[in-house]
Design an enzyme around this catalytic site. Structure first.
Site, PDB file in Angstrom:
ATOM      1  N   TYR A 121     121.155  15.620  61.060  1.00  0.00           N
ATOM      2  CA  TYR A 121     121.316  14.194  61.397  1.00  0.00           C
ATOM      3  C   TYR A 121     120.517  13.319  60.435  1.00  0.00           C
ATOM      4  O   TYR A 121     121.023  12.328  59.896  1.00  0.00           O
ATOM      5  CB  TYR A 121     120.855  13.956  62.841  1.00  0.00           C
ATOM      6  CG  TYR A 121     120.656  12.505  63.207  1.00  0.00           C
ATOM      7  CD1 TYR A 121     121.735  11.661  63.447  1.00  0.00           C
ATOM      8  CD2 TYR A 121     119.367  11.967  63.306  1.00  0.00           C
ATOM      9  CE1 TYR A 121     121.547  10.337  63.779  1.00  0.00           C
ATOM     10  CE2 TYR A 121     119.179  10.633  63.644  1.00  0.00           C
ATOM     11  CZ  TYR A 121     120.269   9.825  63.879  1.00  0.00           C
ATOM     12  OH  TYR A 121     120.070   8.505  64.205  1.00  0.00           O
ATOM     13  N   ASP A 178     135.484   0.948  67.698  1.00  0.00           N
ATOM     14  CA  ASP A 178     134.775   2.062  68.319  1.00  0.00           C
ATOM     15  C   ASP A 178     135.818   3.132  68.615  1.00  0.00           C
ATOM     16  O   ASP A 178     136.930   2.798  69.031  1.00  0.00           O
ATOM     17  CB  ASP A 178     134.086   1.608  69.628  1.00  0.00           C
ATOM     18  CG  ASP A 178     132.917   2.510  69.984  1.00  0.00           C
ATOM     19  OD1 ASP A 178     133.157   3.714  70.183  1.00  0.00           O
ATOM     20  OD2 ASP A 178     131.778   2.015  70.049  1.00  0.00           O
ATOM     21  N   PHE A 222     125.387   1.336  72.653  1.00  0.00           N
ATOM     22  CA  PHE A 222     124.237   0.599  73.177  1.00  0.00           C
ATOM     23  C   PHE A 222     123.760  -0.478  72.185  1.00  0.00           C
ATOM     24  O   PHE A 222     123.617  -1.655  72.549  1.00  0.00           O
ATOM     25  CB  PHE A 222     123.174   1.662  73.500  1.00  0.00           C
ATOM     26  CG  PHE A 222     121.744   1.296  73.335  1.00  0.00           C
ATOM     27  CD1 PHE A 222     121.181   0.255  74.061  1.00  0.00           C
ATOM     28  CD2 PHE A 222     120.930   2.042  72.489  1.00  0.00           C
ATOM     29  CE1 PHE A 222     119.838  -0.043  73.923  1.00  0.00           C
ATOM     30  CE2 PHE A 222     119.589   1.749  72.360  1.00  0.00           C
ATOM     31  CZ  PHE A 222     119.042   0.695  73.075  1.00  0.00           C
ATOM     32  N   ILE A 223     123.613  -0.119  70.923  1.00  0.00           N
ATOM     33  CA  ILE A 223     123.102  -1.107  69.971  1.00  0.00           C
ATOM     34  C   ILE A 223     124.217  -2.058  69.530  1.00  0.00           C
ATOM     35  O   ILE A 223     124.032  -3.277  69.489  1.00  0.00           O
ATOM     36  CB  ILE A 223     122.443  -0.416  68.756  1.00  0.00           C
ATOM     37  CG1 ILE A 223     121.282   0.484  69.226  1.00  0.00           C
ATOM     38  CG2 ILE A 223     121.945  -1.463  67.749  1.00  0.00           C
ATOM     39  CD1 ILE A 223     120.590   1.276  68.122  1.00  0.00           C
TER      40      ILE A 223
HETATM   41  C1  UD2 Z   1     115.555  10.329  66.214  1.00  0.00           C
HETATM   42  C2  UD2 Z   1     115.002   9.196  65.339  1.00  0.00           C
HETATM   43  C3  UD2 Z   1     115.459   7.854  65.928  1.00  0.00           C
HETATM   44  C4  UD2 Z   1     116.979   7.807  66.102  1.00  0.00           C
HETATM   45  C5  UD2 Z   1     117.375   8.998  66.986  1.00  0.00           C
HETATM   46  C6  UD2 Z   1     118.875   9.136  67.205  1.00  0.00           C
HETATM   47  C7  UD2 Z   1     112.822  10.110  64.615  1.00  0.00           C
HETATM   48  C8  UD2 Z   1     111.364   9.942  64.687  1.00  0.00           C
HETATM   49  N1  UD2 Z   1     113.548   9.219  65.342  1.00  0.00           N
HETATM   50  O1  UD2 Z   1     114.981  10.201  67.488  1.00  0.00           O
HETATM   51  O2  UD2 Z   1     115.042   6.773  65.093  1.00  0.00           O
HETATM   52  O3  UD2 Z   1     117.632   7.844  64.847  1.00  0.00           O
HETATM   53  O4  UD2 Z   1     116.959  10.224  66.366  1.00  0.00           O
HETATM   54  O5  UD2 Z   1     119.279   8.251  68.156  1.00  0.00           O
HETATM   55  O6  UD2 Z   1     113.343  10.977  63.935  1.00  0.00           O
HETATM   56  N2  UD2 Z   1     112.324  14.728  74.393  1.00  0.00           N
HETATM   57  C9  UD2 Z   1     111.756  15.304  75.514  1.00  0.00           C
HETATM   58  N3  UD2 Z   1     112.523  15.413  76.653  1.00  0.00           N
HETATM   59  C10 UD2 Z   1     113.810  14.976  76.713  1.00  0.00           C
HETATM   60  C11 UD2 Z   1     114.387  14.392  75.561  1.00  0.00           C
HETATM   61  C12 UD2 Z   1     113.610  14.287  74.418  1.00  0.00           C
HETATM   62  O7  UD2 Z   1     110.589  15.734  75.494  1.00  0.00           O
HETATM   63  O8  UD2 Z   1     114.435  15.123  77.776  1.00  0.00           O
HETATM   64  C13 UD2 Z   1     111.478  14.577  73.190  1.00  0.00           C
HETATM   65  C14 UD2 Z   1     112.112  15.089  71.913  1.00  0.00           C
HETATM   66  O9  UD2 Z   1     111.891  16.473  71.739  1.00  0.00           O
HETATM   67  C15 UD2 Z   1     111.363  14.230  70.892  1.00  0.00           C
HETATM   68  C16 UD2 Z   1     111.119  12.907  71.623  1.00  0.00           C
HETATM   69  O10 UD2 Z   1     111.277  13.188  72.997  1.00  0.00           O
HETATM   70  O11 UD2 Z   1     110.133  14.805  70.551  1.00  0.00           O
HETATM   71  C17 UD2 Z   1     112.106  11.825  71.238  1.00  0.00           C
HETATM   72  O12 UD2 Z   1     113.417  12.374  71.305  1.00  0.00           O
HETATM   73  P1  UD2 Z   1     114.721  11.456  71.214  1.00  0.00           P
HETATM   74  O13 UD2 Z   1     115.919  12.357  71.297  1.00  0.00           O
HETATM   75  O14 UD2 Z   1     114.627  10.335  72.162  1.00  0.00           O
HETATM   76  O15 UD2 Z   1     114.616  10.797  69.787  1.00  0.00           O
HETATM   77  P2  UD2 Z   1     114.226  11.362  68.305  1.00  0.00           P
HETATM   78  O16 UD2 Z   1     112.776  11.173  68.102  1.00  0.00           O
HETATM   79  O17 UD2 Z   1     114.857  12.674  68.044  1.00  0.00           O
END
Ligand code: UD2
Length: 318
Positions: free
Chosen positions: A143, A32, A12-13
């Site tokens: 990660y 890729d 995507f990016i």
């Molecule tokens: C992390 C990093 C982001 C990037 C990404 C990997 C942080 C703050 N951000 O994203 O920069 O590196 O990893 O691509 O660490 N959630 C729900 N329902 C769903 C899916 C997710 O509630 O169906 C929640 C999840 O538990 C979290 C938030 O949404 O609290 C964001 O989740 P994410 O997987 O979109 O991204 P995040 O924050 O882990």
């Protein structure tokens, strides 16, 4: 003419950076391994780029890919917190070993500069907001550790070998082409496609968690600006790439209801392992380092993303 190498070009990016470079008339090579990237992301530019299906773990392939290259945009990764909790070794191989291979290849090919897709997850759950680059990192998930380790490798290759490297700590990038189909997909891609299909999305936890959700165009512009900035301002340094604002999941769900027309409710499930509660960036350093300004705010980014998924029929369950 300068040659640009994008790792993870079918992601995507990576594919978004490729399109932006092509729009500027630049020459683009991309690698890729198609583990998470998809050919469809580069279908309409395939004839304009030098695409090579190759794995970062293949050092010889990376050496060939870096030959004659001036700028590298290193976007290839397995980008998922929960996936890394399940498979820390796989995360480390793709996100750390792969980076070291690429750096060796870039150093030996005398590449001018490497821009690295670092992650806001490096900050972990420290209570201080906004997060600024001088804070001591406190990664939680495998990660986050892997992305931070690769930042250190970037800086090390600048210090030890003079290879110019710039770490761009992305804060939850979203937008068109983000894969919504995996259980590990970013929350916005999942929610938007689910809601467009009339399916109930799931919030892990109480929905009070907040993110500095950053529209893809902002991340692309940060990369292009960082590539052109004077070395004294950016080489061997780390910068937040974000908007400097945040939204929690509950309010995001409400905005998305309006944009998608979804009239149902959301369900709740237990919080995810390794998750962090709040994330918000201070973007002062990027402003000073390479004149970065977020061009597209959260709501406008959501609008564009919803329209894209609607148009692509992605919500139909691709
Ligand atoms: C992390 C990093 C982001 C990037 C990404 C990997 C942080 C703050 N951000 O994203 O920069 O590196 O990893 O691509 O660490 N959630 C729900 N329902 C769903 C899916 C997710 O509630 O169906 C929640 C999840 O538990 C979290 C938030 O949404 O609290 C964001 O989740 P994410 O997987 O979109 O991204 P995040 O924050 O882990």
């Amino acid at each position: 003419m300068a040659t640009h190498l994008i790792t993870g070009v079918a992601g995507f990016i990576g594919s978004s950076i490729a399109r932006a470079l092509l729009d500027r008339g630049e020459q683009v090579r991309g690698v890729d391994n198609l583990a998470t990237g998809k050919r469809e992301n580069i279908a309409e530019i395939a004839h304009s780029i030098d695409f090579r299906e190759a794995d970062l773990l293949d050092l010889e392939a990376m050496k060939l890919a870096c030959r004659g290259v001036d700028w590298v945009f290193h976007q290839a990764a397995i980008p998922s917190v929960p996936k890394s909790v399940l498979d820390p070794l796989g995360s480390n191989q793709a996100n750390v070993d792969g980076t070291v291979n690429l750096l060796i290849a870039a150093r030996d090919a005398k590449v001018r500069r490497v821009m690295y897709a670092a992650s806001s997850s490096a900050y972990g759950d420290t209570p201080t907001l906004p997060k600024h680059e001088q804070m001591t990192p406190n990664p939680i998930s495998p990660y986050a550790v892997a992305k931070l380790a690769s930042e250190h490798y970037m800086i090390s290759f600048y210090r030890c070998y003079g290879l110019e490297t710039v770490c761009l700590r992305y804060f939850n990038i979203f937008g068109p082409r983000q894969d919504p189909t995996s259980p590990y997909s970013g929350v916005l891609a999942k929610f938007i496609t689910q809601m467009l299909r009339g399916e109930q999305p799931t919030i892990f936890g109480d929905g009070g968690q907040s993110r500095d959700f950053t529209y893809i165009d902002n991340a692309v512009s940060a990369n292009l600006l960082a590539a052109q900035a004077p070395a004294a301002k950016v080489a061997g340094k780390v910068f937040n790439v974000a908007t400097g604002t945040r939204a929690d999941l509950n309010e995001t769900f409400e905005i998305l209801k309006k944009l998608t027309g979804y009239s149902g409710t959301v369900k709740h499930a237990p919080e995810r392992e390794g998750d962090i509660k709040h994330s918000l960036a201070d973007i002062t350093l990027a402003r000073e380092g390479f004149a970065y300004e977020p061009k597209v705010n959260f709501e406008e980014g959501l609008k564009r993303t919803v329209e894209w998924y609607r148009g692509e029929g992605k919500a139909a369950g691709a």
